[in-house]
Design a protein around this motif. Sequence first.
Motif, PDB file in Angstrom:
ATOM      1  N   MET A 172      35.935  23.948  33.051  1.00  0.00           N
ATOM      2  CA  MET A 172      35.010  24.832  33.737  1.00  0.00           C
ATOM      3  C   MET A 172      35.466  26.280  33.520  1.00  0.00           C
ATOM      4  O   MET A 172      36.630  26.623  33.729  1.00  0.00           O
ATOM      5  CB  MET A 172      35.004  24.499  35.226  1.00  0.00           C
ATOM      6  N   ALA A 173      34.543  27.094  33.115  1.00  0.00           N
ATOM      7  CA  ALA A 173      34.845  28.500  32.843  1.00  0.00           C
ATOM      8  C   ALA A 173      34.930  29.279  34.150  1.00  0.00           C
ATOM      9  O   ALA A 173      34.206  29.022  35.098  1.00  0.00           O
ATOM     10  CB  ALA A 173      33.768  29.094  31.955  1.00  0.00           C
ATOM     11  N   THR A 174      35.865  30.232  34.171  1.00  0.00           N
ATOM     12  CA  THR A 174      36.004  31.098  35.330  1.00  0.00           C
ATOM     13  C   THR A 174      35.000  32.229  35.209  1.00  0.00           C
ATOM     14  O   THR A 174      34.914  32.886  34.176  1.00  0.00           O
ATOM     15  CB  THR A 174      37.426  31.677  35.392  1.00  0.00           C
ATOM     16  N   THR A 175      34.259  32.440  36.267  1.00  0.00           N
ATOM     17  CA  THR A 175      33.245  33.496  36.231  1.00  0.00           C
ATOM     18  C   THR A 175      33.880  34.822  36.634  1.00  0.00           C
ATOM     19  O   THR A 175      34.965  34.871  37.227  1.00  0.00           O
ATOM     20  CB  THR A 175      32.087  33.188  37.197  1.00  0.00           C
ATOM     21  N   PHE A 176      33.159  35.868  36.310  1.00  0.00           N
ATOM     22  CA  PHE A 176      33.613  37.208  36.682  1.00  0.00           C
ATOM     23  C   PHE A 176      33.708  37.321  38.204  1.00  0.00           C
ATOM     24  O   PHE A 176      34.652  37.918  38.737  1.00  0.00           O
ATOM     25  CB  PHE A 176      32.652  38.260  36.118  1.00  0.00           C
ATOM     26  N   ALA A 177      32.772  36.723  38.919  1.00  0.00           N
ATOM     27  CA  ALA A 177      32.792  36.762  40.384  1.00  0.00           C
ATOM     28  C   ALA A 177      34.038  36.054  40.923  1.00  0.00           C
ATOM     29  O   ALA A 177      34.654  36.512  41.897  1.00  0.00           O
ATOM     30  CB  ALA A 177      31.531  36.128  40.949  1.00  0.00           C
ATOM     31  N   ASP A 178      34.421  34.944  40.276  1.00  0.00           N
ATOM     32  CA  ASP A 178      35.633  34.242  40.690  1.00  0.00           C
ATOM     33  C   ASP A 178      36.863  35.128  40.495  1.00  0.00           C
ATOM     34  O   ASP A 178      37.745  35.184  41.355  1.00  0.00           O
ATOM     35  CB  ASP A 178      35.815  32.956  39.884  1.00  0.00           C
ATOM     36  N   LEU A 179      36.915  35.774  39.352  1.00  0.00           N
ATOM     37  CA  LEU A 179      38.039  36.661  39.079  1.00  0.00           C
ATOM     38  C   LEU A 179      38.085  37.825  40.061  1.00  0.00           C
ATOM     39  O   LEU A 179      39.171  38.210  40.536  1.00  0.00           O
ATOM     40  CB  LEU A 179      37.969  37.177  37.644  1.00  0.00           C
ATOM     41  N   GLU A 180      36.929  38.381  40.379  1.00  0.00           N
ATOM     42  CA  GLU A 180      36.880  39.483  41.354  1.00  0.00           C
ATOM     43  C   GLU A 180      37.400  39.022  42.712  1.00  0.00           C
ATOM     44  O   GLU A 180      38.156  39.745  43.368  1.00  0.00           O
ATOM     45  CB  GLU A 180      35.441  40.001  41.502  1.00  0.00           C
ATOM     46  N   ALA A 181      36.986  37.837  43.115  1.00  0.00           N
ATOM     47  CA  ALA A 181      37.431  37.309  44.409  1.00  0.00           C
ATOM     48  C   ALA A 181      38.944  37.098  44.408  1.00  0.00           C
ATOM     49  O   ALA A 181      39.621  37.402  45.393  1.00  0.00           O
ATOM     50  CB  ALA A 181      36.703  36.010  44.722  1.00  0.00           C
ATOM     51  N   ARG A 182      39.480  36.585  43.323  1.00  0.00           N
ATOM     52  CA  ARG A 182      40.929  36.378  43.230  1.00  0.00           C
ATOM     53  C   ARG A 182      41.675  37.698  43.269  1.00  0.00           C
ATOM     54  O   ARG A 182      42.725  37.824  43.917  1.00  0.00           O
ATOM     55  CB  ARG A 182      41.257  35.612  41.959  1.00  0.00           C
ATOM     56  N   VAL A 183      41.143  38.695  42.569  1.00  0.00           N
ATOM     57  CA  VAL A 183      41.778  40.020  42.564  1.00  0.00           C
ATOM     58  C   VAL A 183      41.758  40.613  43.965  1.00  0.00           C
ATOM     59  O   VAL A 183      42.764  41.162  44.432  1.00  0.00           O
ATOM     60  CB  VAL A 183      41.094  40.955  41.543  1.00  0.00           C
ATOM     61  N   ARG A 184      40.642  40.499  44.663  1.00  0.00           N
ATOM     62  CA  ARG A 184      40.565  41.019  46.036  1.00  0.00           C
ATOM     63  C   ARG A 184      41.577  40.319  46.933  1.00  0.00           C
ATOM     64  O   ARG A 184      42.235  40.958  47.761  1.00  0.00           O
ATOM     65  CB  ARG A 184      39.156  40.861  46.603  1.00  0.00           C
ATOM     66  N   GLY A 185      41.713  39.003  46.763  1.00  0.00           N
ATOM     67  CA  GLY A 185      42.696  38.262  47.549  1.00  0.00           C
ATOM     68  C   GLY A 185      44.112  38.720  47.257  1.00  0.00           C
ATOM     69  O   GLY A 185      44.927  38.887  48.172  1.00  0.00           O
ATOM     70  N   LEU A 186      44.417  38.918  45.983  1.00  0.00           N
ATOM     71  CA  LEU A 186      45.750  39.396  45.611  1.00  0.00           C
ATOM     72  C   LEU A 186      46.006  40.807  46.121  1.00  0.00           C
ATOM     73  O   LEU A 186      47.117  41.124  46.579  1.00  0.00           O
ATOM     74  CB  LEU A 186      45.925  39.347  44.092  1.00  0.00           C
TER      75      LEU A 186
END
Length: 61
Positions: A1-15
């Motif tokens: 499953m490919a990681t979406t840009f929205a997923d990456l944004e959410a992970r960055v915000r969490g970090l």
Amino acid sequence: MATTFADLEARVRGLESRAQRVEEDVTAIVTTVVETRDEVRWLRRAVEALLDHHGIAPPAE
């Protein structure tokens, strides 16, 4: 499953949020250490003054 840009944004915000909390925790720890160090210095001077007042030589270090 490919990681979406929205997923990456959410992970960055969490970090970023976790990094901010860590920074605040470290700042609080450093502040506490500095305050404790200052209090120990004051207490040491107070004890030395009391010992001197009573004619007791402080123990050698």
